[in-house]
Write a protein that holds these residues in place. Sequence first.
Motif, PDB file in Angstrom:
ATOM      1  N   THR A 195      46.939 -37.830 -74.345  1.00 30.42           N
ATOM      2  CA  THR A 195      47.104 -37.330 -72.991  1.00 30.42           C
ATOM      3  C   THR A 195      48.035 -36.129 -72.987  1.00 30.42           C
ATOM      4  N   ARG A 196      47.931 -35.351 -71.919  1.00 33.16           N
ATOM      5  CA  ARG A 196      48.844 -34.222 -71.733  1.00 33.16           C
ATOM      6  C   ARG A 196      49.230 -34.158 -70.264  1.00 33.16           C
ATOM      7  N   LEU A 197      50.449 -33.699 -69.995  1.00 32.63           N
ATOM      8  CA  LEU A 197      50.910 -33.549 -68.618  1.00 32.63           C
ATOM      9  C   LEU A 197      50.278 -32.298 -68.028  1.00 32.63           C
ATOM     10  N   ALA A 198      49.600 -32.463 -66.879  1.00 36.12           N
ATOM     11  CA  ALA A 198      48.928 -31.327 -66.239  1.00 36.12           C
ATOM     12  C   ALA A 198      49.684 -30.829 -65.013  1.00 36.12           C
ATOM     13  N   GLY A 199      50.515 -31.674 -64.418  1.00 37.77           N
ATOM     14  CA  GLY A 199      51.227 -31.262 -63.221  1.00 37.77           C
ATOM     15  C   GLY A 199      51.912 -32.439 -62.547  1.00 37.77           C
ATOM     16  N   TRP A 200      52.449 -32.177 -61.371  1.00 41.02           N
ATOM     17  CA  TRP A 200      53.050 -33.217 -60.535  1.00 41.02           C
ATOM     18  C   TRP A 200      52.358 -33.168 -59.182  1.00 41.02           C
ATOM     19  N   ARG A 201      52.041 -34.341 -58.649  1.00 43.02           N
ATOM     20  CA  ARG A 201      51.379 -34.440 -57.352  1.00 43.02           C
ATOM     21  C   ARG A 201      52.309 -35.155 -56.376  1.00 43.02           C
ATOM     22  N   PHE A 202      52.427 -34.587 -55.186  1.00 40.92           N
ATOM     23  CA  PHE A 202      53.249 -35.161 -54.129  1.00 40.92           C
ATOM     24  C   PHE A 202      52.337 -35.567 -52.973  1.00 40.92           C
ATOM     25  N   LEU A 203      52.537 -36.759 -52.432  1.00 49.27           N
ATOM     26  CA  LEU A 203      51.844 -37.122 -51.202  1.00 49.27           C
ATOM     27  C   LEU A 203      52.604 -36.500 -50.043  1.00 49.27           C
ATOM     28  N   ILE A 204      51.886 -35.862 -49.132  1.00 47.18           N
ATOM     29  CA  ILE A 204      52.507 -35.235 -47.960  1.00 47.18           C
ATOM     30  C   ILE A 204      52.340 -36.184 -46.781  1.00 47.18           C
ATOM     31  N   ARG A 205      53.461 -36.667 -46.266  1.00 45.74           N
ATOM     32  CA  ARG A 205      53.425 -37.650 -45.191  1.00 45.74           C
ATOM     33  C   ARG A 205      53.783 -37.000 -43.854  1.00 45.74           C
ATOM     34  N   SER A 206      53.100 -37.491 -42.824  1.00 44.63           N
ATOM     35  CA  SER A 206      53.394 -37.076 -41.451  1.00 44.63           C
ATOM     36  C   SER A 206      52.995 -38.228 -40.542  1.00 44.63           C
ATOM     37  N   GLY A 207      53.878 -38.585 -39.631  1.00 39.07           N
ATOM     38  CA  GLY A 207      53.563 -39.672 -38.714  1.00 39.07           C
ATOM     39  C   GLY A 207      53.360 -41.014 -39.409  1.00 39.07           C
ATOM     40  N   GLY A 208      54.082 -41.246 -40.505  1.00 37.44           N
ATOM     41  CA  GLY A 208      54.027 -42.547 -41.177  1.00 37.44           C
ATOM     42  C   GLY A 208      52.852 -42.749 -42.119  1.00 37.44           C
ATOM     43  N   ARG A 209      52.064 -41.702 -42.375  1.00 36.69           N
ATOM     44  CA  ARG A 209      50.932 -41.857 -43.309  1.00 36.69           C
ATOM     45  C   ARG A 209      50.764 -40.592 -44.132  1.00 36.69           C
ATOM     46  N   ALA A 210      50.071 -40.741 -45.261  1.00 33.52           N
ATOM     47  CA  ALA A 210      49.777 -39.586 -46.108  1.00 33.52           C
ATOM     48  C   ALA A 210      48.619 -38.808 -45.489  1.00 33.52           C
ATOM     49  N   VAL A 211      48.840 -37.527 -45.219  1.00 27.38           N
ATOM     50  CA  VAL A 211      47.798 -36.701 -44.614  1.00 27.38           C
ATOM     51  C   VAL A 211      47.196 -35.719 -45.613  1.00 27.38           C
ATOM     52  N   ALA A 212      47.886 -35.497 -46.722  1.00 26.34           N
ATOM     53  CA  ALA A 212      47.409 -34.556 -47.732  1.00 26.34           C
ATOM     54  C   ALA A 212      48.216 -34.783 -49.004  1.00 26.34           C
ATOM     55  N   ALA A 213      47.949 -33.963 -49.995  1.00 22.78           N
ATOM     56  CA  ALA A 213      48.730 -33.988 -51.230  1.00 22.78           C
ATOM     57  C   ALA A 213      48.981 -32.552 -51.657  1.00 22.78           C
ATOM     58  N   ALA A 214      50.037 -32.365 -52.414  1.00 24.47           N
ATOM     59  CA  ALA A 214      50.370 -31.048 -52.958  1.00 24.47           C
ATOM     60  C   ALA A 214      50.409 -31.162 -54.472  1.00 24.47           C
ATOM     61  N   GLU A 215      49.799 -30.203 -55.119  1.00 29.39           N
ATOM     62  CA  GLU A 215      49.748 -30.175 -56.577  1.00 29.39           C
ATOM     63  C   GLU A 215      50.613 -29.035 -57.088  1.00 29.39           C
ATOM     64  N   THR A 216      51.371 -29.300 -58.157  1.00 27.64           N
ATOM     65  CA  THR A 216      52.146 -28.254 -58.811  1.00 27.64           C
ATOM     66  C   THR A 216      51.663 -28.120 -60.246  1.00 27.64           C
ATOM     67  N   MET A 217      51.946 -26.980 -60.830  1.00 28.74           N
ATOM     68  CA  MET A 217      51.518 -26.750 -62.213  1.00 28.74           C
ATOM     69  C   MET A 217      52.619 -26.016 -62.967  1.00 28.74           C
ATOM     70  N   LEU A 218      52.574 -26.155 -64.276  1.00 18.65           N
ATOM     71  CA  LEU A 218      53.556 -25.489 -65.119  1.00 18.65           C
ATOM     72  C   LEU A 218      53.038 -24.104 -65.489  1.00 18.65           C
ATOM     73  N   THR A 219      53.841 -23.095 -65.199  1.00 20.08           N
ATOM     74  CA  THR A 219      53.489 -21.712 -65.520  1.00 20.08           C
ATOM     75  C   THR A 219      54.494 -21.193 -66.549  1.00 20.08           C
ATOM     76  N   PRO A 220      54.266 -20.009 -67.106  1.00 12.01           N
ATOM     77  CA  PRO A 220      55.259 -19.455 -68.042  1.00 12.01           C
ATOM     78  C   PRO A 220      56.643 -19.312 -67.418  1.00 12.01           C
ATOM     79  N   ASP A 221      56.699 -19.230 -66.080  1.00 11.30           N
ATOM     80  CA  ASP A 221      57.986 -19.097 -65.398  1.00 11.30           C
ATOM     81  C   ASP A 221      58.542 -20.428 -64.897  1.00 11.30           C
ATOM     82  N   GLY A 222      57.882 -21.514 -65.229  1.00 14.84           N
ATOM     83  CA  GLY A 222      58.347 -22.831 -64.789  1.00 14.84           C
ATOM     84  C   GLY A 222      57.366 -23.469 -63.815  1.00 14.84           C
ATOM     85  N   TRP A 223      57.815 -24.520 -63.122  1.00 18.86           N
ATOM     86  CA  TRP A 223      56.950 -25.245 -62.193  1.00 18.86           C
ATOM     87  C   TRP A 223      56.708 -24.425 -60.938  1.00 18.86           C
ATOM     88  N   ALA A 224      55.431 -24.421 -60.492  1.00 16.65           N
ATOM     89  CA  ALA A 224      55.060 -23.640 -59.311  1.00 16.65           C
ATOM     90  C   ALA A 224      54.061 -24.426 -58.478  1.00 16.65           C
TER      91      ALA A 224
END
Length: 199
Positions: A63-92
């Motif tokens: 396996t390899r690490l591809a990124g970090w995923r955050f659940l975006i909550r609003s009004g007590g529930r997850a409404v979306a998710a945000a994905e980050t990725m590793l770039t030459p300048d760090g996490w973006a």
Amino acid sequence: MPLHVPPAPAPALRSVLTALGSPTAVREARTPSLRAAQGPTTPELPLPVHVLDRITAQGLSATRLAGWRFLIRSGGRAVAAAETMLTPDGWAFSHFFEGPYVTSTERALLQAEALQQPYQARLLSVPGLYMLTLWLHGDTTADGAEGHPAGTDLLVPLAPAPPGIPAHRPFPVTELLPVLTHRATPVPLLVPPVLGSPA
């Protein structure tokens, strides 16, 4: 037992907070639920996303690490998710998204909270099968960005799961990996006999 969520790299979280605070990023996101959210939106439950690139004949996975995923909550529930990725300048920040995996992830995390044994939560993607699982790692003190599935870990396929693999059922790695190995192994092509050679 409490479910352990590994800490995300601070730059990854900052990039998501910056994107959430940017009207342009939210407006351009293809996530109607995020654009329509009333009140504050907060990134929670950061999960490292590991990709299962191959399964060896012995059933051990690379396996390899591809990124970090955050659940975006609003009004007590997850409404979306945000994905980050590793770039030459760090996490973006990479992108926002919504869909069945967001609600399925939230449901699987709630299921995992009810288990008798503590686990560290991760995500494991199997691109060859268009499959995403909640990976419950037995070592709660491990670095969430490293390692591979151990035999005592659990994998919970998220919905929609591939045909024949029930979603939201925890499988020991030793039980699910052989199934994935069989499905992910390409069938060898039959080589036609060369003209003039004995058949």
